[in-house]
Design an enzyme around this catalytic site. Structure first.
Site, mmCIF file in Angstrom:
data_model
loop_
_atom_site.group_PDB
_atom_site.id
_atom_site.type_symbol
_atom_site.label_atom_id
_atom_site.label_comp_id
_atom_site.label_asym_id
_atom_site.label_seq_id
_atom_site.Cartn_x
_atom_site.Cartn_y
_atom_site.Cartn_z
ATOM 1 N N TYR A 36 -4.650 8.275 -6.193
ATOM 2 C CA TYR A 36 -3.675 7.291 -5.692
ATOM 3 C C TYR A 36 -4.127 6.747 -4.340
ATOM 4 O O TYR A 36 -4.156 5.531 -4.117
ATOM 5 C CB TYR A 36 -2.307 7.963 -5.576
ATOM 6 C CG TYR A 36 -1.186 7.070 -5.096
ATOM 7 C CD1 TYR A 36 -0.743 5.995 -5.859
ATOM 8 C CD2 TYR A 36 -0.573 7.310 -3.867
ATOM 9 C CE1 TYR A 36 0.292 5.183 -5.417
ATOM 10 C CE2 TYR A 36 0.467 6.511 -3.423
ATOM 11 C CZ TYR A 36 0.900 5.448 -4.205
ATOM 12 O OH TYR A 36 1.921 4.645 -3.754
ATOM 13 N N LYS B 259 -5.220 2.941 -2.859
ATOM 14 C CA LYS B 259 -4.533 2.292 -1.733
ATOM 15 C C LYS B 259 -5.482 2.079 -0.553
ATOM 16 O O LYS B 259 -5.372 1.074 0.148
ATOM 17 C CB LYS B 259 -3.306 3.111 -1.317
ATOM 18 C CG LYS B 259 -2.217 3.215 -2.410
ATOM 19 C CD LYS B 259 -1.628 1.854 -2.781
ATOM 20 C CE LYS B 259 -0.392 1.981 -3.665
ATOM 21 N NZ LYS B 259 0.159 0.658 -4.050
ATOM 22 N N SER C 90 0.873 -1.175 0.000
ATOM 23 C CA SER C 90 0.000 0.000 0.000
ATOM 24 C C SER C 90 0.908 1.223 0.000
ATOM 25 O O SER C 90 1.834 1.338 -0.816
ATOM 26 C CB SER C 90 -0.921 -0.059 1.219
ATOM 27 O OG SER C 90 -1.711 1.094 1.319
HETATM 28 P P1 NDP Z 1 8.570 1.683 -9.614
HETATM 29 O O1 NDP Z 1 8.065 2.635 -10.631
HETATM 30 O O2 NDP Z 1 10.042 1.565 -9.449
HETATM 31 O O3 NDP Z 1 7.952 0.240 -9.852
HETATM 32 C C1 NDP Z 1 6.604 0.069 -10.203
HETATM 33 C C2 NDP Z 1 6.455 -1.321 -10.769
HETATM 34 O O4 NDP Z 1 5.068 -1.594 -11.024
HETATM 35 C C3 NDP Z 1 7.202 -1.485 -12.093
HETATM 36 O O5 NDP Z 1 7.816 -2.749 -12.070
HETATM 37 C C4 NDP Z 1 6.089 -1.433 -13.114
HETATM 38 O O6 NDP Z 1 6.360 -2.148 -14.291
HETATM 39 C C5 NDP Z 1 4.992 -2.144 -12.343
HETATM 40 N N1 NDP Z 1 3.680 -1.992 -12.939
HETATM 41 C C6 NDP Z 1 2.982 -0.857 -13.166
HETATM 42 N N2 NDP Z 1 1.808 -1.155 -13.762
HETATM 43 C C7 NDP Z 1 1.768 -2.516 -13.885
HETATM 44 C C8 NDP Z 1 0.825 -3.434 -14.417
HETATM 45 N N3 NDP Z 1 -0.330 -3.041 -14.967
HETATM 46 N N4 NDP Z 1 1.114 -4.767 -14.365
HETATM 47 C C9 NDP Z 1 2.278 -5.194 -13.837
HETATM 48 N N5 NDP Z 1 3.222 -4.375 -13.356
HETATM 49 C C10 NDP Z 1 2.953 -3.040 -13.375
HETATM 50 O O7 NDP Z 1 7.911 2.161 -8.227
HETATM 51 P P2 NDP Z 1 7.882 1.452 -6.804
HETATM 52 O O8 NDP Z 1 8.822 0.340 -6.742
HETATM 53 O O9 NDP Z 1 7.970 2.519 -5.811
HETATM 54 O O10 NDP Z 1 6.380 0.918 -6.786
HETATM 55 C C11 NDP Z 1 6.038 -0.336 -6.264
HETATM 56 C C12 NDP Z 1 4.879 -0.176 -5.303
HETATM 57 O O11 NDP Z 1 5.279 0.580 -4.173
HETATM 58 C C13 NDP Z 1 3.678 0.552 -5.909
HETATM 59 O O12 NDP Z 1 2.496 -0.140 -5.583
HETATM 60 C C14 NDP Z 1 3.712 1.900 -5.214
HETATM 61 O O13 NDP Z 1 2.436 2.486 -5.118
HETATM 62 C C15 NDP Z 1 4.268 1.500 -3.855
HETATM 63 N N6 NDP Z 1 4.821 2.603 -3.061
HETATM 64 C C16 NDP Z 1 5.981 3.222 -3.413
HETATM 65 C C17 NDP Z 1 6.484 4.248 -2.646
HETATM 66 C C18 NDP Z 1 7.761 4.931 -2.970
HETATM 67 O O14 NDP Z 1 8.067 5.973 -2.380
HETATM 68 N N7 NDP Z 1 8.552 4.411 -3.868
HETATM 69 C C19 NDP Z 1 5.769 4.727 -1.445
HETATM 70 C C20 NDP Z 1 4.580 4.011 -1.153
HETATM 71 C C21 NDP Z 1 4.134 2.989 -1.927
HETATM 72 P P3 NDP Z 1 6.960 -1.458 -15.629
HETATM 73 O O15 NDP Z 1 8.458 -1.597 -15.479
HETATM 74 O O16 NDP Z 1 6.404 -2.323 -16.720
HETATM 75 O O17 NDP Z 1 6.488 -0.040 -15.656
#
Ligand code: NDP
Length: 280
Positions: A150, A154, A136
């Site tokens: 967003y 979540k 989340s």
């Molecule tokens: P990144 O952008 O580094 O990673 C996001 C990932 O989600 C990528 O691998 C992307 O794939 C994938 N993705 C997006 N859409 C889809 C889809 N339809 N099907 C499959 N994969 C998909 O960001 P984060 O690592 O930060 O994000 C991961 C999670 O962490 C998210 O849920 C985000 O909301 C949550 N989060 C992150 C925070 C932060 O500060 N970083 C804070 C709080 C929560 P692709 O390479 O194909 O785009």
């Protein structure tokens, strides 16, 4: 949980997902690394080809989760830890966010996770063991101007997760909701959609837009440490339902909860006086 586990991760191509996968491999586990584009998993797979199944999974594609779960079981026999991590963000006022953009946000962050959970549950139930980790955000507990879409996705994920935890605990399955603050991934870069701006929201959402741009590549949180923290929570005798990661998330969630309790105390006499006379 077994010492050598199978971790199934969505969105393993980047950020948290990649960090979870690398952590699991470094600890001798096997990983089902899923991504929309499996080419992006090549470097990860090369680190331990015999222990990685790289599999295509766009969580919004009908039937894709079932196929990925079936492939995981065929290759490794079971799933110990499912991490619903795939997601992206939107910055925009509620009025600036089109219905289509809002639905797409829910499709990935909420319906996508729900689809993977439904696909994996028959496997976890048959095992009578396993853990579901839903990524989340601190934005899954509170929101502020510009993060409505967003946070809605979540909050929805958290509501579903809380019910799910009660449903599957008697079946031997743990549910962990993870609420990170700002971590250094691509979320604030390529994974953040900025809605077209209306001037009326310059002084409210404008700050959030600026904050989202400025945080890219400067976030305090280290995704590798987040992976270790999640594993520690999963291995605990009493895994919490929610785990906040990062001092920013800890502070914001605490402040929000304290505000909720203050409002509850102030308004209890009013709320409590709403029953039919004679039934209180
Ligand atoms: P990144 O952008 O580094 O990673 C996001 C990932 O989600 C990528 O691998 C992307 O794939 C994938 N993705 C997006 N859409 C889809 C889809 N339809 N099907 C499959 N994969 C998909 O960001 P984060 O690592 O930060 O994000 C991961 C999670 O962490 C998210 O849920 C985000 O909301 C949550 N989060 C992150 C925070 C932060 O500060 N970083 C804070 C709080 C929560 P692709 O390479 O194909 O785009």
């Amino acid at each position: 949980m077994a010492t050598s586990q199978v971790w199934f991760i969505t969105g393993a191509s980047s950020g948290f997902g990649e960090a979870f996968a690398r952590y699991a491999l470094a600890h001798g586990h096997r990983v089902v690394a899923t991504a929309r584009d499996t080419d992006k998993l090549a470097a990860l797979t090369a680190t331990a080809p015999e222990r990685v199944l790289a599999y295509p999974l766009d969580v919004t594609r009908e039937g894709a989760a079932e196929a990925a779960v079936a492939a995981a079981v065929e290759r490794f026999g079971h799933i110990d830890v499912l991490i619903n991590n795939a997601g992206y963000g939107i910055v925009g006022a509620v009025e600036e966010t089109s219905a289509q953009a809002l639905r797409a946000q829910m499709d990935t962050n909420f319906f996508g996770a729900a689809a993977v959970i439904r696909a994996a549950l028959p496997v976890l139930r048959a095992q009578r063991a396993g853990a579901i980790v839903n990524i989340s955000s601190m934005g899954g507990q509170m929101s502020f101007a510009g993060f409505g879409a967003y946070s809605a996705s979540k909050f929805a994920l958290e509501g579903l997760s809380e019910a799910l935890a009660a449903e599957v605990a008697p079946l031997g399955i743990k549910v962990l909701i993870v609420e990170p603050g700002a971590f250094r991934t691509n979320l604030a870069g390529a994974s953040m959609q900025h809605m077209p701006e209306l001037d009326a929201y310059r002084d409210t959402v404008g700050h959030t837009r600026a904050f989202a741009h400025a945080m890219h590549d400067t976030q305090a949180g280290d995704p590798a440490k987040a992976a270790a923290a999640v594993d520690q929570a999963l291995r605990a005798d009493h895994t919490p339902l929610r785990l906040q990661l990062g001092q920013d998330a800890l502070d914001a969630v605490r402040e929000h909860a304290e505000q909720l309790l203050r409002d509850l105390a102030t308004w209890t006499p009013v709320g409590a006086a709403t029953a039919f006379d004679g039934t209180d």
